[in-house]
Design an enzyme around this catalytic site. Structure first.
Site, PDB file in Angstrom:
ATOM      1  N   TYR A  10      -2.371  -2.211   6.899  1.00  0.00           N
ATOM      2  CA  TYR A  10      -3.266  -1.703   5.586  1.00  0.00           C
ATOM      3  C   TYR A  10      -5.498  -2.230   5.290  1.00  0.00           C
ATOM      4  O   TYR A  10      -5.643  -2.111   5.723  1.00  0.00           O
ATOM      5  CB  TYR A  10      -2.898  -2.660   3.975  1.00  0.00           C
ATOM      6  CG  TYR A  10      -3.440  -2.728   2.618  1.00  0.00           C
ATOM      7  CD1 TYR A  10      -3.274  -2.026   1.628  1.00  0.00           C
ATOM      8  CD2 TYR A  10      -4.796  -3.651   2.511  1.00  0.00           C
ATOM      9  CE1 TYR A  10      -4.115  -1.734   0.894  1.00  0.00           C
ATOM     10  CE2 TYR A  10      -5.467  -3.336   1.698  1.00  0.00           C
ATOM     11  CZ  TYR A  10      -5.490  -2.649   0.463  1.00  0.00           C
ATOM     12  OH  TYR A  10      -5.328  -2.118  -0.681  1.00  0.00           O
ATOM     13  N   GLY A  43      -7.635  -3.333  -5.341  1.00  0.00           N
ATOM     14  CA  GLY A  43      -7.518  -2.653  -4.007  1.00  0.00           C
ATOM     15  C   GLY A  43      -8.243  -2.713  -2.358  1.00  0.00           C
ATOM     16  O   GLY A  43      -9.254  -1.764  -1.883  1.00  0.00           O
ATOM     17  N   SER A  63      -1.208  -9.542  -5.296  1.00  0.00           N
ATOM     18  CA  SER A  63      -0.467  -8.358  -5.495  1.00  0.00           C
ATOM     19  C   SER A  63       0.786  -8.038  -5.940  1.00  0.00           C
ATOM     20  O   SER A  63       1.446  -7.674  -7.124  1.00  0.00           O
ATOM     21  CB  SER A  63      -0.742  -7.786  -4.242  1.00  0.00           C
ATOM     22  OG  SER A  63      -0.765  -5.662  -4.927  1.00  0.00           O
ATOM     23  N   GLY A  76       1.117  -1.266  -0.277  1.00  0.00           N
ATOM     24  CA  GLY A  76      -0.201  -0.037   0.127  1.00  0.00           C
ATOM     25  C   GLY A  76       1.111   1.242   0.004  1.00  0.00           C
ATOM     26  O   GLY A  76       0.264   2.243   0.572  1.00  0.00           O
ATOM     27  N   THR A  77       2.232   0.779  -0.380  1.00  0.00           N
ATOM     28  CA  THR A  77       3.057   2.160  -0.643  1.00  0.00           C
ATOM     29  C   THR A  77       2.163   3.957  -1.874  1.00  0.00           C
ATOM     30  O   THR A  77       2.394   4.490  -0.807  1.00  0.00           O
ATOM     31  CB  THR A  77       4.174   1.746  -1.708  1.00  0.00           C
ATOM     32  OG1 THR A  77       4.290   0.266  -0.993  1.00  0.00           O
ATOM     33  CG2 THR A  77       5.555   2.882  -1.214  1.00  0.00           C
ATOM     34  N   THR A  78       2.037   3.469  -2.477  1.00  0.00           N
ATOM     35  CA  THR A  78       1.145   4.730  -3.214  1.00  0.00           C
ATOM     36  C   THR A  78      -0.059   5.226  -2.589  1.00  0.00           C
ATOM     37  O   THR A  78      -0.174   6.280  -2.358  1.00  0.00           O
ATOM     38  CB  THR A  78       0.073   3.925  -4.743  1.00  0.00           C
ATOM     39  OG1 THR A  78       1.218   2.609  -5.048  1.00  0.00           O
ATOM     40  CG2 THR A  78      -0.140   4.618  -5.530  1.00  0.00           C
ATOM     41  N   TRP A  79      -0.947   4.399  -1.741  1.00  0.00           N
ATOM     42  CA  TRP A  79      -1.527   5.114  -0.619  1.00  0.00           C
ATOM     43  C   TRP A  79      -1.265   5.748   0.159  1.00  0.00           C
ATOM     44  O   TRP A  79      -1.956   6.845   0.488  1.00  0.00           O
ATOM     45  CB  TRP A  79      -2.775   3.448  -0.218  1.00  0.00           C
ATOM     46  CG  TRP A  79      -3.905   4.223   0.286  1.00  0.00           C
ATOM     47  CD1 TRP A  79      -4.913   5.066   0.319  1.00  0.00           C
ATOM     48  CD2 TRP A  79      -4.133   3.453   1.301  1.00  0.00           C
ATOM     49  NE1 TRP A  79      -5.547   5.130   1.206  1.00  0.00           N
ATOM     50  CE2 TRP A  79      -6.027   4.047   1.913  1.00  0.00           C
ATOM     51  CE3 TRP A  79      -4.564   1.614   1.780  1.00  0.00           C
ATOM     52  CZ2 TRP A  79      -6.729   3.638   2.526  1.00  0.00           C
ATOM     53  CZ3 TRP A  79      -5.647   1.584   2.779  1.00  0.00           C
ATOM     54  CH2 TRP A  79      -6.503   2.116   3.013  1.00  0.00           C
ATOM     55  N   HIS A  99      11.629   0.632   0.459  1.00  0.00           N
ATOM     56  CA  HIS A  99      11.258  -0.600  -0.031  1.00  0.00           C
ATOM     57  C   HIS A  99      12.809  -0.869   1.073  1.00  0.00           C
ATOM     58  O   HIS A  99      12.487  -2.952   1.986  1.00  0.00           O
ATOM     59  CB  HIS A  99      11.145  -1.181  -0.784  1.00  0.00           C
ATOM     60  CG  HIS A  99       9.889  -0.820  -0.998  1.00  0.00           C
ATOM     61  ND1 HIS A  99       9.074  -0.741  -1.109  1.00  0.00           N
ATOM     62  CD2 HIS A  99       9.432  -0.580  -2.747  1.00  0.00           C
ATOM     63  CE1 HIS A  99       7.722  -0.501  -2.201  1.00  0.00           C
ATOM     64  NE2 HIS A  99       7.970  -0.682  -2.877  1.00  0.00           N
TER      65      HIS A  99
HETATM   66  P1  A3P Z   1      -3.532  -4.938  -5.310  1.00  0.00           P
HETATM   67  O1  A3P Z   1      -3.114  -5.489  -5.964  1.00  0.00           O
HETATM   68  O2  A3P Z   1      -4.358  -5.885  -4.353  1.00  0.00           O
HETATM   69  O3  A3P Z   1      -4.965  -4.323  -6.096  1.00  0.00           O
HETATM   70  P2  A3P Z   1       2.083  -0.599  -3.745  1.00  0.00           P
HETATM   71  O4  A3P Z   1       1.066   1.097  -3.659  1.00  0.00           O
HETATM   72  O5  A3P Z   1       3.009  -0.629  -2.734  1.00  0.00           O
HETATM   73  O6  A3P Z   1       2.809  -0.827  -4.895  1.00  0.00           O
HETATM   74  O7  A3P Z   1       0.808  -1.657  -3.397  1.00  0.00           O
HETATM   75  C1  A3P Z   1       0.070  -1.852  -4.422  1.00  0.00           C
HETATM   76  C2  A3P Z   1      -1.354  -2.544  -3.971  1.00  0.00           C
HETATM   77  O8  A3P Z   1      -1.904  -1.388  -3.535  1.00  0.00           O
HETATM   78  C3  A3P Z   1      -2.476  -3.060  -4.590  1.00  0.00           C
HETATM   79  O9  A3P Z   1      -3.230  -4.056  -4.482  1.00  0.00           O
HETATM   80  C4  A3P Z   1      -3.376  -1.512  -4.962  1.00  0.00           C
HETATM   81  O10 A3P Z   1      -4.281  -1.670  -5.391  1.00  0.00           O
HETATM   82  C5  A3P Z   1      -3.233  -1.317  -3.682  1.00  0.00           C
HETATM   83  N1  A3P Z   1      -4.249   0.487  -3.622  1.00  0.00           N
HETATM   84  C6  A3P Z   1      -3.168   0.952  -4.006  1.00  0.00           C
HETATM   85  N2  A3P Z   1      -3.596   2.314  -4.274  1.00  0.00           N
HETATM   86  C7  A3P Z   1      -4.557   2.543  -3.134  1.00  0.00           C
HETATM   87  C8  A3P Z   1      -5.733   3.009  -2.538  1.00  0.00           C
HETATM   88  N3  A3P Z   1      -5.691   4.164  -2.816  1.00  0.00           N
HETATM   89  N4  A3P Z   1      -6.384   2.570  -1.416  1.00  0.00           N
HETATM   90  C9  A3P Z   1      -5.638   1.358  -1.276  1.00  0.00           C
HETATM   91  N5  A3P Z   1      -5.573   0.212  -2.130  1.00  0.00           N
HETATM   92  C10 A3P Z   1      -4.520   0.950  -2.954  1.00  0.00           C
END
Ligand code: A3P
Length: 321
Positions: free
Chosen positions: A217, A289, A161, A70-73, A131
């Site tokens: 998460y 997500g 994921s 959930g890095t992006t989040w 990371h």
């Molecule tokens: P899934 O592949 O299970 O959907 P990272 O950002 O660390 O690369 O992780 C990516 C995972 O976080 C993906 O999971 C992605 O869909 C999910 N993700 C990205 N943005 C998100 C958000 N705003 N809220 C919840 N999950 C999110």
């Protein structure tokens, strides 16, 4: 900086040569073990640069994750929280910038020359991401008292994921799910074993709760308002009563929600190199997500296998999934 290579670094050098060859031959890039963690040779070189040249500041905030937790989040949330006085929601940078682009990584697979000058140029208070496992961060991060926010996730969902993500990284590379799962359960994955990644940050959060915040998460998903308030407090930017009453917390949660971010053009179209060295479709960082999507990909036996490994490895520490 000329210095003797250790035997381990020699292995890394060989691995790097293999890695460059392997990309041509479409095999899986090799990983090398360093201080009990697996890294790609390129990541190893980048980590060395970070260890040698990164100068942390006391007011830095480092967002740390095992990949796909959930890095992006977390980047979107931390950026929105700490910049909320500067940006009106109607014109918010997250409407036109990919969240990955708002917080730079310390380490990058292709960061070889003049690696960290761009991070030096960022004015305080810096938001940075990594990371890297905690033991591979420069010791100076702890010494100067930089704060770390860590987010973990159910390893089964992380695996699924990651498997999807890696298969989108290269058209030439397809990693079969069973093989990938086997390696993951052996602890062999970039920055893995995942349980050690979790455990090191978990222990640090218990030892220094004012400096390391540990998030899950699943808890963020089930009660985002509560967790976002917790995050804001840790970041030194708590929501005021007036903000809470006028719905600012809900607005931040909504701005950074999966549904909202995926509805934006910047996150759903186009290709960019957001993490250094891997031009990818912007949409790759958003898949489902969801909590529990592993059920659509793993058998009950596989789930049980990974659960029991993780349970055993984390036994007694207080962290459970
Ligand atoms: P899934 O592949 O299970 O959907 P990272 O950002 O660390 O690369 O992780 C990516 C995972 O976080 C993906 O999971 C992605 O869909 C999910 N993700 C990205 N943005 C998100 C958000 N705003 N809220 C919840 N999950 C999110």
């Amino acid at each position: 900086k000329a210095r003797c290579r250790t035997a381990e670094e020699e292995d890394v050098k060989k691995g790097l040569m293999q890695e460059e060859g392997s990309l041509l031959s479409s095999e899986m890039p090799p990983l090398v073990q360093h201080q009990n963690f697996w890294v790609s040779p390129k990541l190893f070189k980048s980590m060395q640069l970070v260890q040698e040249e990164f100068v942390p500041r006391a007011d830095d905030i480092i967002l740390a994750t095992y990949p796909k937790c959930g890095t992006t989040w977390l980047k979107a949330l931390a950026f929105a929280i700490t910049n909320r006085s500067r940006h009106m929601l109607a014109h918010h940078p997250l409407l036109t910038r990919h969240p990955q682009d708002t917080v730079p990584f310390l380490e990058l697979p292709n960061r070889r020359i003049q690696p960290l000058a761009e991070l030096e140029a960022i004015s305080s208070l810096r938001l940075l991401a990594t990371h890297l496992p905690f033991p591979l961060l420069p010791a100076s991060v702890t010494a100067v008292g930089s704060r770390v926010v860590y987010m973990c996730r159910d390893p089964k969902d992380v695996f699924v994921s990651k498997w999807h993500f890696e298969n989108r990284m290269s058209e030439k590379l397809f990693i079969e799910l069973g093989l990938s799962f086997h390696l993951f359960c052996e602890g062999i994955s970039v920055c893995g074993p995942i349980w050690n990644h979790y455990l090191e940050y978990w222990n640090e959060s218990k030892a220094r709760p004012d400096k390391v915040l540990f998030l899950k998460y699943e808890e963020m998903m089930s009660d985002p308002v509560k967790q976002v308030k917790r995050l804001a407090e840790f970041l030194g930017a708590p929501f005021t009563d007036t903000e809470e009453r006028s719905g600012v917390v809900d607005e931040v949660v909504k701005l950074c929600s999966f549904e909202h971010l995926t509805s934006l053009k910047v996150n759903s179209t186009g290709v960019a190199d957001l993490i250094g060295g891997f031009p990818m479709e912007n949409s790759t960082y958003f898949r489902r997500g969801k909590v529990g999507d592993w059920e659509n990909h793993l058998s009950a036996e596989m789930a049980q296998q990974l659960d029991s490994i993780v349970e055993e490895k984390l036994k007694g520490c207080g962290l459970t999934f």
